[in-house]
Design an enzyme around this catalytic site. Structure first.
Site, mmCIF file in Angstrom:
data_model
loop_
_atom_site.group_PDB
_atom_site.id
_atom_site.type_symbol
_atom_site.label_atom_id
_atom_site.label_comp_id
_atom_site.label_asym_id
_atom_site.label_seq_id
_atom_site.Cartn_x
_atom_site.Cartn_y
_atom_site.Cartn_z
ATOM 1 N N ASP A 37 -2.409 -50.200 6.079
ATOM 2 C CA ASP A 37 -3.727 -50.345 5.459
ATOM 3 C C ASP A 37 -4.838 -49.954 6.436
ATOM 4 O OD1 ASP A 37 -2.371 -51.261 3.355
ATOM 5 O OD2 ASP A 37 -3.151 -53.323 3.408
ATOM 6 N N GLU A 39 -4.817 -47.834 8.843
ATOM 7 C CA GLU A 39 -4.907 -46.385 9.013
ATOM 8 C C GLU A 39 -5.583 -45.769 7.780
ATOM 9 O OE1 GLU A 39 -4.618 -44.467 11.323
ATOM 10 O OE2 GLU A 39 -4.095 -42.460 10.608
ATOM 11 N N TYR A 40 -5.212 -46.283 6.607
ATOM 12 C CA TYR A 40 -5.826 -45.798 5.369
ATOM 13 C C TYR A 40 -7.338 -46.036 5.413
ATOM 14 C CZ TYR A 40 -6.759 -45.321 0.347
ATOM 15 O OH TYR A 40 -7.267 -44.930 -0.868
ATOM 16 N N ASP A 41 -7.722 -47.253 5.787
ATOM 17 C CA ASP A 41 -9.147 -47.589 5.844
ATOM 18 C C ASP A 41 -9.873 -46.687 6.837
ATOM 19 O OD1 ASP A 41 -8.735 -49.547 4.041
ATOM 20 O OD2 ASP A 41 -8.677 -51.191 5.493
ATOM 21 N N SER A 86 -4.251 -43.605 -34.090
ATOM 22 C CA SER A 86 -3.841 -44.987 -33.944
ATOM 23 C C SER A 86 -2.374 -45.085 -34.389
ATOM 24 C CB SER A 86 -4.771 -45.817 -34.802
ATOM 25 O OG SER A 86 -4.456 -47.148 -34.645
ATOM 26 N N GLU A 118 8.849 -47.844 -26.055
ATOM 27 C CA GLU A 118 7.952 -48.122 -24.937
ATOM 28 C C GLU A 118 7.281 -49.476 -25.133
ATOM 29 O OE1 GLU A 118 5.187 -44.852 -25.053
ATOM 30 O OE2 GLU A 118 6.786 -43.361 -24.857
ATOM 31 N N ASP A 122 -1.077 -54.031 -23.633
ATOM 32 C CA ASP A 122 -2.287 -54.558 -24.258
ATOM 33 C C ASP A 122 -3.489 -54.233 -23.372
ATOM 34 O OD1 ASP A 122 -3.805 -55.750 -26.136
ATOM 35 O OD2 ASP A 122 -3.182 -57.810 -25.682
ATOM 36 N N ARG A 141 -10.972 -43.823 -26.074
ATOM 37 C CA ARG A 141 -10.525 -43.305 -27.367
ATOM 38 C C ARG A 141 -11.702 -43.184 -28.333
ATOM 39 N NH1 ARG A 141 -8.952 -45.851 -32.020
ATOM 40 N NH2 ARG A 141 -7.688 -44.545 -33.368
ATOM 41 N N GLU A 182 -2.782 -46.055 -21.070
ATOM 42 C CA GLU A 182 -3.420 -47.352 -21.280
ATOM 43 C C GLU A 182 -3.895 -47.892 -19.939
ATOM 44 O OE1 GLU A 182 -3.299 -47.914 -24.454
ATOM 45 O OE2 GLU A 182 -3.782 -50.044 -24.756
ATOM 46 N N TYR A 234 1.511 -42.385 -21.346
ATOM 47 C CA TYR A 234 2.603 -42.292 -22.318
ATOM 48 C C TYR A 234 2.455 -41.169 -23.330
ATOM 49 C CZ TYR A 234 -0.995 -45.149 -24.609
ATOM 50 O OH TYR A 234 -2.188 -45.619 -25.095
ATOM 51 N N LYS A 298 8.844 -44.087 -30.798
ATOM 52 C CA LYS A 298 8.422 -42.708 -31.052
ATOM 53 C C LYS A 298 9.638 -41.816 -31.269
ATOM 54 C CE LYS A 298 4.448 -43.328 -28.013
ATOM 55 N NZ LYS A 298 3.813 -43.062 -26.720
ATOM 56 N N CYS A 416 -17.020 -92.429 -12.980
ATOM 57 C CA CYS A 416 -16.016 -91.531 -12.400
ATOM 58 C C CYS A 416 -14.693 -92.284 -12.264
ATOM 59 C CB CYS A 416 -16.495 -91.045 -11.036
ATOM 60 S SG CYS A 416 -15.207 -90.206 -10.087
ATOM 61 N N CYS A 419 -13.990 -92.837 -8.190
ATOM 62 C CA CYS A 419 -14.797 -93.709 -7.318
ATOM 63 C C CYS A 419 -15.605 -94.753 -8.088
ATOM 64 C CB CYS A 419 -15.734 -92.870 -6.453
ATOM 65 S SG CYS A 419 -17.091 -92.146 -7.390
ATOM 66 N N CYS A 444 -17.842 -89.207 -3.302
ATOM 67 C CA CYS A 444 -16.635 -89.478 -4.092
ATOM 68 C C CYS A 444 -15.440 -88.763 -3.446
ATOM 69 C CB CYS A 444 -16.838 -88.977 -5.511
ATOM 70 S SG CYS A 444 -15.325 -88.907 -6.474
HETATM 71 S S1 IVH Z 1 1.008 -44.039 -28.542
HETATM 72 C C1 IVH Z 1 -0.385 -41.373 -31.727
HETATM 73 N N1 IVH Z 1 2.178 -45.570 -26.751
HETATM 74 O O1 IVH Z 1 -1.671 -48.982 -28.861
HETATM 75 C C2 IVH Z 1 0.089 -42.261 -30.645
HETATM 76 N N2 IVH Z 1 0.124 -46.316 -27.677
HETATM 77 O O2 IVH Z 1 -2.158 -49.548 -31.691
HETATM 78 C C3 IVH Z 1 -0.858 -43.338 -30.361
HETATM 79 N N3 IVH Z 1 -0.688 -48.432 -26.782
HETATM 80 O O3 IVH Z 1 -4.386 -46.798 -29.298
HETATM 81 C C4 IVH Z 1 -0.636 -44.125 -29.174
HETATM 82 N N4 IVH Z 1 0.957 -48.751 -25.349
HETATM 83 O O4 IVH Z 1 -4.123 -48.008 -27.035
HETATM 84 C C5 IVH Z 1 1.118 -45.430 -27.574
HETATM 85 N N5 IVH Z 1 3.296 -46.795 -25.121
HETATM 86 C C6 IVH Z 1 2.247 -46.650 -25.941
HETATM 87 C C7 IVH Z 1 1.202 -47.602 -26.011
HETATM 88 C C8 IVH Z 1 0.158 -47.400 -26.908
HETATM 89 C C9 IVH Z 1 -0.188 -49.230 -25.830
HETATM 90 C C10 IVH Z 1 -1.943 -48.689 -27.519
HETATM 91 C C11 IVH Z 1 -2.900 -47.528 -27.545
HETATM 92 C C12 IVH Z 1 -3.089 -47.194 -29.003
HETATM 93 C C13 IVH Z 1 -2.740 -48.496 -29.634
HETATM 94 C C14 IVH Z 1 -2.332 -48.300 -31.082
#
Ligand code: IVH
Length: 684
Positions: A37, A39-41, A86, A118, A122, A141, A182, A234, A298, A416, A419, A444
């Site tokens: 670290d 050296e990085y700094d 989405s 996958e 969140d 997005r 994400e 992803y 997917k 309290c 005390c 206290c």
């Molecule tokens: S694919 C068309 N892959 O989930 C493909 N989304 O509810 C769209 N998310 O807007 C997204 N992990 O913010 C994909 N492995 C993942 C994901 C992922 C989280 C989120 C992403 C998307 C939302 C859809």
């Protein structure tokens, strides 16, 4: 006229940048650092310094972007080349089998279609665009068509490459690469962030996703740089110079290019394997360092994805299989009062232990009397518990239909519990009482314990090895009765404590002595534990007043004049230093030989409030960063380019195009000395 850069200097800078890019990749993406670290700094500081001194070396993808760039006044928007869609949601195995059937029908195939599964992170979806291997744009997005441009903010995220790693098989980076992923804050980062927010009197975030979203939308990327953001990638948008035949192949390749890809992803699974994996992931999710709210399934082959295409808002080739939310019901066995550092009496529910999504929960804070009244929570009630943002348990509501009539209404104690002193609810002005009641006894023992813990904590004296248990022992064995007593401890006395060897005792004494040397004025003020004075407020006071006496004796007006110190803080400071006990504590700390280092004195008033500066050319007295800091501290701001709105151009040696433009627009041009006079409030 741009600075003419010595080729040797350029080569050196290129070399440092390459080394730092690589170090970031090893540290953040591979989690396998190859550089110390320190050296990085050192290299980062050297690069910052060189870039400061030679503006001609500027490059948006320099590793210095990781520490943040100058703030912007608003976020621009940009249109995604390919819309960011989405996902449809599934909630049961049947939904997923239906999805698989639809896919097969559409593709007119009888055999198994293989999927990639996958974790659904969140967080917040972002797109990053690389042109010829360099990060040019990052955006949210947004509505899927148009997002907000957050390039400087995303550039601060350790694991996001500013330049692609050279892939072994190919000499040149792709001409264009748009990736989707994400951005998230992990569970530990979220808790640390909220702790810091609380200490600094800033609002806390409800969950990691909100915290990530808020951090990404900052106008000042230096703020973002201080947030524990991470990212997984992803998906792919537009791309030139690379072709992929499947999701699995694409993920494998982007890993080589330096992106973080979630390690739990599994590829080429049949629908049955997907459903097994879902259960495995659901069991595992609470042990993961970050929050996931489901699984994204997917179709693996890209030619199949192409054939399947999309509906209006979501693709036909993917679906999210959501996890059930983490809630449970249990009993309130008792309600107990916890005493905090500032005397706050917090009611805590003791619950019959219950497993919420893999974690045993047996306590939940009820915050204060009003909260208990609002939800009408009684001892013996059956309550509905949720792990908010999957981390901190909270009581959502009482299941009133299960009341037996034997439940007891909880009365907030008037004294309290530790005390026995009077508990009071302070007036917050306008006849409103503070929601929290407090133990009014400054001596206290419970408060004292929390105060000592705070005093020794990281942002304060940072005394290594002085944890909860040890503080407890020191107090109960009456080895200390105030934080100042820590400095009179001897290793012989400490060694008498339980489970404390001579060596550990010696280490503690050394850590205490060390803390005395390294404490700054800001840390000292913070360590006192004055209500509403968190780390950042303490820093502001230290900078504005320069020494402790000046802070202690400041009038309310002088305190209010400090930018960032509000009325509540001023009242709290006045009340704190008015109490003789607190003045005695400060005196005994001084007697123990603590002389916190003075911070440089800043101008007392915001001399440059609202003024806009542009910096150009080589400065001799100040570095650019330093000049920028001084301007910002005096209430001004620094922008990158000269316009009619610019108030001052600070021109160093060899100033070029910016100087010409400023002169053409009639902008006031000043040199470094004039600037220093101005900053000290002597100029006009
Ligand atoms: S694919 C068309 N892959 O989930 C493909 N989304 O509810 C769209 N998310 O807007 C997204 N992990 O913010 C994909 N492995 C993942 C994901 C992922 C989280 C989120 C992403 C998307 C939302 C859809």
């Amino acid at each position: 006229m741009p600075d003419s850069i010595d080729p040797n200097l350029r080569a050196k800078v290129d070399q440092i940048r390459k080394t730092l890019h690589r170090a970031n990749y090893r540290y953040y993406v591979l989690d396998d650092p190859e550089m110390a670290d320190s050296e990085y700094d050192r290299l980062m500081q050297e690069l910052l310094h060189l870039e400061d001194a030679h503006p001609g070396l500027f490059e948006a993808t320099s590793p210095t972007a990781k520490v943040g760039s100058p703030p912007v006044s608003k976020l621009d928007t940009s249109v995604h080349t390919i819309p960011m869609l989405s996902l449809d949601n599934g909630f049961s195995d049947a939904d997923i089998r239906d999805f698989d059937q639809r896919v097969k029908r559409f593709l007119e195939t009888e055999g198994d279609v293989l999927y990639t599964a996958e974790p659904k992170i969140d967080g917040v979806a972002v797109e990053v665009v690389y042109v010829n291997g360099k990060l040019t744009t990052a955006s949210t997005r947004g509505d899927g068509i148009r997002g907000e441009v957050i390039t400087a903010n995303v550039a601060t995220i350790g694991s996001v490459p500013l330049e692609l790693q050279p892939a072994s098989s190919q000499a040149d980076p792709p001409a264009l690469l748009e990736l989707r992923g994400e951005v998230y804050i992990d569970k530990a980062g979220f808790e640390a962030l909220n702790r810091k927010q609380l200490e600094n009197d800033q609002k806390t975030f409800a969950n990691p996703r909100n915290a990530a979203a808020g951090s990404l939308r900052q106008l000042d990327s230096k703020v973002t740089a201080g947030r524990p953001l991470k990212a997984f990638f992803y998906g792919i948008g537009a791309c030139k110079g690379l072709t992929f035949s499947s999701q699995a192949q694409m993920l494998e390749h982007i890993k080589q290019l330096g992106f973080s890809v979630n390690p739990l992803i599994r590829s080429r699974l049949t629908v049955d394997q997907i459903l097994d994996f879902y259960r495995e992931l659901d069991r595992q999710r609470h042990d993961l360092p970050y929050e996931i709210d489901g699984m994204v399934i997917k179709v693996d082959r890209f030619d199949y994805q192409q054939t399947l295409g999309s509906k209006a808002r979501s693709p036909r080739w993917a679906i999210a299989y959501k996890f059930k939310s983490v809630q449970a019901t249990t009993h309130v066995r008792a309600i107990e009062i916890q005493v905090g550092r500032t005397g706050a009496l917090t009611p805590v529910a003791h619950l019959a232990p219950v497993n919420i999504g893999g974690v045993m929960v047996s306590r939940a804070t009820l915050h204060n009397e009003e909260e208990i009244a609002k939800k009408d929570i009684r001892i013996g009630d059956t309550v509905f518990i949720e792990r908010a943002g999957d981390v901190i348990p909270k009581v959502v509501k009482v299941v009133t239909s299960l009341r037996t009539g034997r439940e007891e209404v909880f009365d907030m104690p008037q004294t309290c519990p530790v005390c026995g002193s009077q508990a009071v609810r302070e007036n917050t002005g306008g006849d409103r009482l503070e929601a929290v009641s407090r133990c009014a006894n400054i001596n206290c023992p419970a408060q004292l314990k929390e105060r000592v813990k705070h005093f020794a904590s990281k942002g304060a004296f940072d005394i290594e090895g002085l944890g909860d248990k040890l503080v407890d022992q020191l107090l109960t064995k009456e080895l200390i009765a105030s934080p100042a007593d820590l400095f009179h401890l001897t290793s012989e006395k400490v060694a008498e404590l339980e489970r404390m060897g001579a060596k550990s005792a010696q280490n503690l004494i050394e850590a205490i002595a060390h803390s005395k040397q390294q404490v700054t004025l800001a840390r000292f003020i913070y360590a006192l534990g004055i209500r509403h004075i968190g780390e950042s407020a303490a820093g502001l006071l230290a900078t504005a007043f320069g020494d402790l006496d000046a802070v202690m004796n400041a009038t309310a007006d002088q305190l209010t004049a400090v930018d960032g110190i509000g009325e509540i803080m001023v009242d709290s400071l006045k009340a704190y230093f008015a109490a003789q006990g607190n003045r005695d504590l400060v005196a005994s700390l001084r007697d123990a030989g603590i002389a916190p280092a003075h911070a440089p004195k800043a101008p007392a008033v915001s001399t440059l409030s609202g003024k806009t500066f542009v910096l150009t050319g080589k400065l001799n007295i100040l570095t650019r960063n330093n000049a920028r800091k001084q301007i910002e501290q005096a209430g001004g701001k620094v922008t990158g380019s000269v316009s009619r709105k610019t108030d001052y151009l600070l021109a160093g040696d060899a100033a070029g195009a910016k100087l010409q433009k400023a002169q053409a627009l009639g902008v006031t041009v000043i040199d470094e000395q004039t600037f220093l006079d101005l900053i000290q409030g002597e100029g006009t």
